[in-house]
Write a protein that holds these residues in place. Structure first.
Motif, PDB file in Angstrom:
ATOM      1  N   THR A  64      39.989  41.126  45.205  1.00  0.00           N
ATOM      2  CA  THR A  64      38.661  40.668  44.796  1.00  0.00           C
ATOM      3  C   THR A  64      38.373  39.357  45.514  1.00  0.00           C
ATOM      4  O   THR A  64      39.205  38.448  45.524  1.00  0.00           O
ATOM      5  CB  THR A  64      38.596  40.453  43.276  1.00  0.00           C
ATOM      6  N   GLU A  65      37.189  39.286  46.120  1.00  0.00           N
ATOM      7  CA  GLU A  65      36.740  38.048  46.742  1.00  0.00           C
ATOM      8  C   GLU A  65      35.640  37.462  45.874  1.00  0.00           C
ATOM      9  O   GLU A  65      34.868  38.193  45.259  1.00  0.00           O
ATOM     10  CB  GLU A  65      36.233  38.317  48.159  1.00  0.00           C
ATOM     11  N   ARG A  66      35.585  36.140  45.820  1.00  0.00           N
ATOM     12  CA  ARG A  66      34.624  35.464  44.950  1.00  0.00           C
ATOM     13  C   ARG A  66      33.812  34.429  45.712  1.00  0.00           C
ATOM     14  O   ARG A  66      34.301  33.812  46.656  1.00  0.00           O
ATOM     15  CB  ARG A  66      35.341  34.801  43.775  1.00  0.00           C
ATOM     16  N   VAL A  67      32.606  34.234  45.232  1.00  0.00           N
ATOM     17  CA  VAL A  67      31.704  33.223  45.765  1.00  0.00           C
ATOM     18  C   VAL A  67      31.238  32.356  44.591  1.00  0.00           C
ATOM     19  O   VAL A  67      30.851  32.882  43.547  1.00  0.00           O
ATOM     20  CB  VAL A  67      30.479  33.874  46.444  1.00  0.00           C
ATOM     21  N   THR A  68      31.307  31.050  44.767  1.00  0.00           N
ATOM     22  CA  THR A  68      30.798  30.146  43.738  1.00  0.00           C
ATOM     23  C   THR A  68      29.279  30.167  43.789  1.00  0.00           C
ATOM     24  O   THR A  68      28.675  29.908  44.829  1.00  0.00           O
ATOM     25  CB  THR A  68      31.317  28.716  43.960  1.00  0.00           C
ATOM     26  N   SER A 122      30.539  34.992  41.478  1.00  0.00           N
ATOM     27  CA  SER A 122      30.259  36.423  41.558  1.00  0.00           C
ATOM     28  C   SER A 122      31.403  37.062  42.330  1.00  0.00           C
ATOM     29  O   SER A 122      31.993  36.454  43.220  1.00  0.00           O
ATOM     30  CB  SER A 122      28.909  36.698  42.221  1.00  0.00           C
ATOM     31  N   ASP A 123      31.731  38.286  41.952  1.00  0.00           N
ATOM     32  CA  ASP A 123      32.877  38.996  42.522  1.00  0.00           C
ATOM     33  C   ASP A 123      32.426  40.110  43.444  1.00  0.00           C
ATOM     34  O   ASP A 123      31.398  40.757  43.202  1.00  0.00           O
ATOM     35  CB  ASP A 123      33.738  39.622  41.415  1.00  0.00           C
ATOM     36  N   ALA A 124      33.207  40.340  44.474  1.00  0.00           N
ATOM     37  CA  ALA A 124      32.982  41.469  45.377  1.00  0.00           C
ATOM     38  C   ALA A 124      34.341  42.056  45.732  1.00  0.00           C
ATOM     39  O   ALA A 124      35.304  41.330  45.943  1.00  0.00           O
ATOM     40  CB  ALA A 124      32.262  41.021  46.644  1.00  0.00           C
ATOM     41  N   VAL A 125      34.403  43.363  45.767  1.00  0.00           N
ATOM     42  CA  VAL A 125      35.620  44.055  46.189  1.00  0.00           C
ATOM     43  C   VAL A 125      35.378  44.533  47.614  1.00  0.00           C
ATOM     44  O   VAL A 125      34.449  45.297  47.870  1.00  0.00           O
ATOM     45  CB  VAL A 125      35.943  45.236  45.244  1.00  0.00           C
ATOM     46  N   VAL A 126      36.209  44.042  48.532  1.00  0.00           N
ATOM     47  CA  VAL A 126      36.045  44.348  49.947  1.00  0.00           C
ATOM     48  C   VAL A 126      37.203  45.233  50.378  1.00  0.00           C
ATOM     49  O   VAL A 126      38.360  44.805  50.355  1.00  0.00           O
ATOM     50  CB  VAL A 126      35.994  43.049  50.785  1.00  0.00           C
TER      51      VAL A 126
END
Length: 148
Positions: free
Chosen positions: A60-64, A44-48
């Protein structure tokens, strides 16, 4: 750079379990001339944003979120294996499978897999019946060092 050590394709094999207790993994799949295992991750992607410079471009930061494995194979259809593959596909059930890497540092991946594709084909050109199969993991897939 020194020449790397490589291995023959036959050092990778697929070993479905027989479902017994204890499980027997003594029968590797016969007839496949192409085989492999692939791993994937759903993210899932998050823009911080940068709090000190909100107008700056952001990374973009991602979490598995989840992991998955798939096994594919194709080659000659060995008559001896047809009942096994056909029955497994029709059952819709997951089976324990080992994917063995028989190299200088041997080991194997192991987990439960569903048989999601079983295809039997033939053509006049080579005169032999071929088969192809695809498996997908049903839960965790682990690595074990050593011979199976």
């Amino acid at each position: 750079m020194a020449k790397p050590t490589t291995n023959r394709w036959s050092k990778l094999s697929i070993w479905p379990g027989d479902g017994a207790d204890p499980e027997d993994f003594t029968s590797k799949v016969c007839g496949l001339t192409s085989k492999g295992i692939a791993f994937s991750a759903d993210t899932s992607d998050a823009v911080v944003g940068d709090c000190d410079d909100p107008d700056a471009p952001t990374w973009t930061e991602r979490v598995t979120r989840s992991l998955s494995a798939g096994v594919n194979g194709s080659g000659l259809q060995a008559d001896e294996t047809f009942p096994f593959w056909n029955n497994w596909f029709l059952s819709g059930e997951a089976k324990n499978v080992r994917i063995v890497l028989d190299t200088a540092a041997p080991g194997y991946w192991q987990g439960r897999f569903l048989l999601t594709k079983y295809e039997v084909t033939g053509n006049q050109g080579d005169g032999k019946i071929q088969s192809s199969l695809s498996l997908v993991s049903d839960g965790p897939v682990t690595w074990a060092n050593g011979a199976p």
